[in-house]
Design a protein around this motif. Sequence first.
Motif, mmCIF file in Angstrom:
data_model
loop_
_atom_site.group_PDB
_atom_site.id
_atom_site.type_symbol
_atom_site.label_atom_id
_atom_site.label_comp_id
_atom_site.label_asym_id
_atom_site.label_seq_id
_atom_site.Cartn_x
_atom_site.Cartn_y
_atom_site.Cartn_z
ATOM 1 N N GLN A 11 0.833 -1.200 0.000
ATOM 2 C CA GLN A 11 0.000 0.000 0.000
ATOM 3 C C GLN A 11 0.867 1.250 0.000
ATOM 4 N N GLU A 12 0.208 2.392 -0.203
ATOM 5 C CA GLU A 12 0.904 3.668 -0.136
ATOM 6 C C GLU A 12 1.450 3.874 1.275
ATOM 7 N N ARG A 14 2.090 5.811 4.612
ATOM 8 C CA ARG A 14 1.278 6.748 5.391
ATOM 9 C C ARG A 14 2.168 7.403 6.446
ATOM 10 N N SER A 15 2.821 8.486 6.086
ATOM 11 C CA SER A 15 3.819 9.099 6.961
ATOM 12 C C SER A 15 3.230 9.664 8.248
ATOM 13 N N ASP A 16 2.094 10.316 8.182
ATOM 14 C CA ASP A 16 1.516 10.954 9.362
ATOM 15 C C ASP A 16 0.427 10.117 10.016
ATOM 16 N N GLU A 17 0.142 8.968 9.454
ATOM 17 C CA GLU A 17 -0.948 8.137 9.949
ATOM 18 C C GLU A 17 -0.393 6.879 10.612
ATOM 19 N N ASN A 56 3.340 6.907 -2.804
ATOM 20 C CA ASN A 56 2.459 8.003 -2.421
ATOM 21 C C ASN A 56 3.161 9.317 -2.736
ATOM 22 N N LYS A 59 2.086 12.555 -0.137
ATOM 23 C CA LYS A 59 2.519 12.571 1.261
ATOM 24 C C LYS A 59 3.994 12.197 1.441
ATOM 25 N N ASP A 176 8.507 -0.280 5.598
ATOM 26 C CA ASP A 176 8.313 0.892 4.749
ATOM 27 C C ASP A 176 9.534 0.950 3.852
#
Length: 179
Positions: A11-12, A14-17, A56, A59, A176
């Motif tokens: 998946q993409e 998610r740096s802030d999630e 992504n 982001k 990641d």
Amino acid sequence: MKITKVGYHTQEFRSDEEPLVNPIICNAKNAWLGIGYYFWLDLEYAHYWGEDFKKNYRKAPGFYSIYKADIDTTNFVDTVFNEEGYNFFKEAIEDSFEKLTQQRKDITLETVNRFLADNIWSVLNVCGIIYDDKPNNPSRKRERIYSQIPELYYKKRIQVVSFKLENIHNFALYLDEQS
């Protein structure tokens, strides 16, 4: 007897999630095997999918994430390693062609997958499919060498689709990655 396979879900990033707690369902009209949760059995192909389709750019440019899970494939149609499963899958598709033609419906990937989901998979409690994807990735950005002998694709590009979330266990962020 329960049959479990380890799968990789790309998946993409998610740096802030927070990392995902469940895989993201694919409901695209052009999904190979219909609506479901898609995994690769080989980490190499999970990376390729991330490099080609899951970066992504908004982001975190160039990054993607790979999740790992145990997939209960007990009630899956195994078209890769099981001759009976392959023949059943092939006959189910050909039967759908015949029925859709009789109903004067267009034969597209979407209509065939919808027919299979509504009339065969759900009726027979098929929870997913193990499938050997095409050996060459139609990447717009790069050409990969899948075999040193182009006529002999000895490494299978195996995808697993689970139609049900309850067949997916121990789903967690694996890594990641930046491509």
